[in-house]
Design a protein around this motif. Structure first.
Motif, PDB file in Angstrom:
ATOM      1  N   MET A  28       0.844  -1.192   0.000  1.00 23.06           N
ATOM      2  CA  MET A  28       0.000   0.000   0.000  1.00 23.06           C
ATOM      3  C   MET A  28       0.881   1.244   0.000  1.00 23.06           C
ATOM      4  N   THR A  29       0.526   2.200  -0.845  1.00 23.32           N
ATOM      5  CA  THR A  29       1.260   3.464  -0.900  1.00 23.32           C
ATOM      6  C   THR A  29       0.963   4.264   0.358  1.00 23.32           C
ATOM      7  N   PRO A  30       1.992   4.620   1.143  1.00 22.41           N
ATOM      8  CA  PRO A  30       1.714   5.376   2.363  1.00 22.41           C
ATOM      9  C   PRO A  30       1.194   6.775   2.050  1.00 22.41           C
ATOM     10  N   ALA A  31       0.252   7.226   2.877  1.00 24.12           N
ATOM     11  CA  ALA A  31      -0.340   8.550   2.715  1.00 24.12           C
ATOM     12  C   ALA A  31      -0.196   9.297   4.033  1.00 24.12           C
ATOM     13  N   PHE A  32       0.202  10.554   3.950  1.00 17.11           N
ATOM     14  CA  PHE A  32       0.428  11.365   5.140  1.00 17.11           C
ATOM     15  C   PHE A  32      -0.289  12.698   5.008  1.00 17.11           C
ATOM     16  N   GLY A  33      -1.062  13.050   6.006  1.00 22.30           N
ATOM     17  CA  GLY A  33      -1.561  14.406   6.111  1.00 22.30           C
ATOM     18  C   GLY A  33      -0.488  15.260   6.754  1.00 22.30           C
ATOM     19  N   MET A  34      -0.343  16.490   6.292  1.00 19.95           N
ATOM     20  CA  MET A  34       0.673  17.388   6.834  1.00 19.95           C
ATOM     21  C   MET A  34       0.126  18.811   6.857  1.00 19.95           C
ATOM     22  N   VAL A  35       0.544  19.580   7.864  1.00 14.21           N
ATOM     23  CA  VAL A  35       0.222  21.000   7.929  1.00 14.21           C
ATOM     24  C   VAL A  35       1.472  21.770   8.319  1.00 14.21           C
ATOM     25  N   ALA A  36       1.874  22.704   7.455  1.00 17.48           N
ATOM     26  CA  ALA A  36       2.921  23.678   7.771  1.00 17.48           C
ATOM     27  C   ALA A  36       2.289  25.053   7.676  1.00 17.48           C
ATOM     28  N   GLY A  37       2.421  25.843   8.737  1.00 22.93           N
ATOM     29  CA  GLY A  37       1.602  27.041   8.820  1.00 22.93           C
ATOM     30  C   GLY A  37       2.216  28.344   8.399  1.00 22.93           C
ATOM     31  N   GLU A  38       3.465  28.378   7.979  1.00 18.24           N
ATOM     32  CA  GLU A  38       4.088  29.636   7.581  1.00 18.24           C
ATOM     33  C   GLU A  38       5.352  29.307   6.801  1.00 18.24           C
ATOM     34  N   ALA A  39       6.110  30.341   6.415  1.00 18.30           N
ATOM     35  CA  ALA A  39       7.278  30.122   5.563  1.00 18.30           C
ATOM     36  C   ALA A  39       8.314  29.230   6.234  1.00 18.30           C
ATOM     37  N   SER A  40       8.593  29.450   7.524  1.00 20.32           N
ATOM     38  CA  SER A  40       9.605  28.636   8.197  1.00 20.32           C
ATOM     39  C   SER A  40       9.137  27.189   8.318  1.00 20.32           C
ATOM     40  N   GLY A  41       7.847  26.991   8.588  1.00 23.55           N
ATOM     41  CA  GLY A  41       7.314  25.634   8.659  1.00 23.55           C
ATOM     42  C   GLY A  41       7.359  24.935   7.315  1.00 23.55           C
ATOM     43  N   ASP A  42       7.074  25.671   6.244  1.00 22.74           N
ATOM     44  CA  ASP A  42       7.153  25.111   4.894  1.00 22.74           C
ATOM     45  C   ASP A  42       8.572  24.653   4.587  1.00 22.74           C
ATOM     46  N   LEU A  43       9.561  25.444   5.000  1.00 23.86           N
ATOM     47  CA  LEU A  43      10.954  25.060   4.778  1.00 23.86           C
ATOM     48  C   LEU A  43      11.295  23.792   5.538  1.00 23.86           C
ATOM     49  N   LEU A  44      10.939  23.725   6.819  1.00 26.05           N
ATOM     50  CA  LEU A  44      11.212  22.532   7.617  1.00 26.05           C
ATOM     51  C   LEU A  44      10.470  21.322   7.054  1.00 26.05           C
ATOM     52  N   ALA A  45       9.209  21.525   6.672  1.00 22.17           N
ATOM     53  CA  ALA A  45       8.415  20.419   6.134  1.00 22.17           C
ATOM     54  C   ALA A  45       8.990  19.913   4.824  1.00 22.17           C
ATOM     55  N   GLY A  46       9.499  20.826   3.995  1.00 23.16           N
ATOM     56  CA  GLY A  46      10.117  20.395   2.746  1.00 23.16           C
ATOM     57  C   GLY A  46      11.335  19.522   2.991  1.00 23.16           C
ATOM     58  N   LEU A  47      12.149  19.891   3.975  1.00 26.62           N
ATOM     59  CA  LEU A  47      13.325  19.075   4.307  1.00 26.62           C
ATOM     60  C   LEU A  47      12.901  17.713   4.858  1.00 26.62           C
ATOM     61  N   LEU A  48      11.875  17.694   5.708  1.00 28.29           N
ATOM     62  CA  LEU A  48      11.370  16.433   6.245  1.00 28.29           C
ATOM     63  C   LEU A  48      10.776  15.568   5.141  1.00 28.29           C
ATOM     64  N   LEU A  49       9.986  16.185   4.269  1.00 27.25           N
ATOM     65  CA  LEU A  49       9.318  15.440   3.207  1.00 27.25           C
ATOM     66  C   LEU A  49      10.334  14.812   2.255  1.00 27.25           C
ATOM     67  N   GLY A  50      11.436  15.525   1.994  1.00 35.20           N
ATOM     68  CA  GLY A  50      12.482  14.938   1.156  1.00 35.20           C
ATOM     69  C   GLY A  50      13.039  13.665   1.762  1.00 35.20           C
ATOM     70  N   GLY A  51      13.260  13.649   3.081  1.00 37.61           N
ATOM     71  CA  GLY A  51      13.730  12.441   3.755  1.00 37.61           C
ATOM     72  C   GLY A  51      12.703  11.330   3.741  1.00 37.61           C
ATOM     73  N   MET A  52      11.439  11.700   3.910  1.00 39.56           N
ATOM     74  CA  MET A  52      10.375  10.690   3.885  1.00 39.56           C
ATOM     75  C   MET A  52      10.284  10.028   2.521  1.00 39.56           C
ATOM     76  N   GLN A  53      10.515  10.791   1.454  1.00 39.08           N
ATOM     77  CA  GLN A  53      10.436  10.220   0.111  1.00 39.08           C
ATOM     78  C   GLN A  53      11.568   9.241  -0.163  1.00 39.08           C
ATOM     79  N   LEU A  54      12.691   9.409   0.514  1.00 39.95           N
ATOM     80  CA  LEU A  54      13.759   8.409   0.400  1.00 39.95           C
ATOM     81  C   LEU A  54      13.321   7.085   1.021  1.00 39.95           C
ATOM     82  N   ARG A  55      12.563   7.164   2.110  1.00 39.87           N
ATOM     83  CA  ARG A  55      12.073   5.963   2.784  1.00 39.87           C
ATOM     84  C   ARG A  55      10.879   5.354   2.053  1.00 39.87           C
ATOM     85  N   TRP A  56       9.976   6.219   1.595  1.00 37.92           N
ATOM     86  CA  TRP A  56       8.747   5.778   0.929  1.00 37.92           C
ATOM     87  C   TRP A  56       8.626   6.509  -0.413  1.00 37.92           C
ATOM     88  N   PRO A  57       9.290   6.043  -1.460  1.00 36.50           N
ATOM     89  CA  PRO A  57       9.334   6.792  -2.732  1.00 36.50           C
ATOM     90  C   PRO A  57       7.963   7.084  -3.334  1.00 36.50           C
TER      91      PRO A  57
END
Length: 378
Positions: free
Chosen positions: A1-30
């Protein structure tokens, strides 16, 4: 099953952190799918933004009240949509006022919840830890002292380091950054960062640029570099024009990291950007202004004397903080001049920031995705 994640980043700094996290998650779950509220960094990684992150970019009690109905409406519709097709986990990135209530509702209905960036219970509102315990299956902490605080109250937590500490080089290439911006190696360069929210720019751009005008009269060769989010560029340009700034002024389209790499020091709004400046080893003057009522409420709830992250992490006033009525153009300009006239002091704080950088540098992507994987299989 393709993993699905809900995510909320609420401002520019959160978007930056979430982008870095999401890149790592995609290495684990392409093949993962991620959706919710986010910004351009997340979008570049295929994130499906149901609402833009700047809808939540509001700080201060009075400021939030003005947008309360819209924000609550967004949270309600997001909750309903996530519960109609539950993801493997929901990951709230910072924005605790929005995310903790959402996580509480989702977790009560069986959705696993992870909160990335521990709310600053060590700085103010310590009572919030009880809500964290009820709302979060796991907290990903970016500062090393936070997990022990949470473990003591029954909250599962992992120190993952700060993602930016792994992205920002230990020795930023100032010469290359200046060449990119058309600046000379010997130029004296001040980066001016009046914030990433409309309310911050409205409160700080005026005194920041008035201070910059005073500085240019004192030091005529001073160059100013100003990163501006596209949505705020017009306000920033207008504030600079009102201050009479034309020569030696370079307004960038975003590119805050390029500005911090190129500068000698920065005049900066309190927030995540101050930690970025510290990771770039740049001396700084931190300032903040907000609605007077919001300021009085927050000041009464503060647990420590610092508001700037470099000072909080150092447990000392290693850089000056000028807040509310103290953030006058004259005081801001004077604090910047004190740095420029004291190269030994600048070198000393740069050495402190190098130590801080080493403390925050971890394999954040791996540690975070290890923790998330544990949560979704628990």
């Amino acid at each position: 099953m393709t993993p699905a994640f809900g995510m909320v980043a609420g401002e520019a700094s959160g978007d930056l952190l979430a982008g870095l996290l999401l890149g790592g998650m995609q290495l684990r779950w392409p093949q993962l799918r991620a959706f919710g509220i986010g910004g351009p960094h997340m979008a570049r990684l295929g994130f499906d933004a149901w609402w833009p992150h700047d809808k939540l970019a509001v700080r201060g009690y009075v400021e939030v009240l003005r947008h309360y109905r819209e924000i609550v409406g967004i949270r309600r519709r997001l909750r309903e949509r996530l519960l109609s097709t539950p993801p493997q986990a929901f990951i709230g990135i910072d924005a605790p006022d929005f995310n903790l209530d959402l996580e509480l509702a989702l977790r009560s209905r069986g959705v696993k919840t992870v909160h990335f960036v521990c709310p600053s219970i060590w700085a103010w509102r310590p009572e919030r830890i009880e809500k964290i315990r009820r709302a979060c299956d796991h907290v990903l902490c970016i500062f090393p002292f936070e997990p022990a605080l949470l473990h003591g109250r029954g909250v599962a937590a992992t120190y993952v380091g700060h993602p930016l500490a792994g992205v920002i080089p230990m020795e930023p290439d100032r010469a290359a950054a200046r060449a990119t911006l058309g600046l000379q190696p010997g130029d004296e360069v001040l980066a001016v960062l009046p914030g990433s929210r409309q309310s911050e720019v409205q409160a700080l751009a005026g005194p920041f640029f008035a201070a910059a005008a005073l500085l240019q009269r004192e030091r005529p060769g001073l160059r100013l570099v100003v990163p501006a989010l596209p949505a705020l560029r017009g306000r920033i340009e207008a504030a600079a024009a009102r201050a009479g700034l034309r020569d030696g002024l370079l307004i960038l389209e975003g590119q805050s990291h390029l500005a911090l790499a190129a500068c000698d020091l920065t005049l900066i709004a309190s927030g995540t950007a101050t930690l970025e400046a510290a990771l770039f080893k740049r001396p700084m003057v931190i300032a903040y202004r907000m609605n007077a009522i919001s300021w009085q409420i927050m000041r009464r709830q503060a647990l420590q004397p610092w508001i700037g992250l470099p000072n909080i992490l150092s447990e000392d006033f290693v850089v000056p903080e000028l807040l509310q009525n103290d953030a006058t153009p004259e005081a801001l300009a004077g604090a910047v001049l004190e740095w420029l006239r004291a190269p030994a002091r600048m070198a000393a704080v740069q050495a402190k920031f190098a130590v801080l950088h080493h403390q925050l540098r971890r394999d954040t992507a791996r540690l975070a995705t290890d923790a998330i994987e544990t949560v979704i299989h628990s």
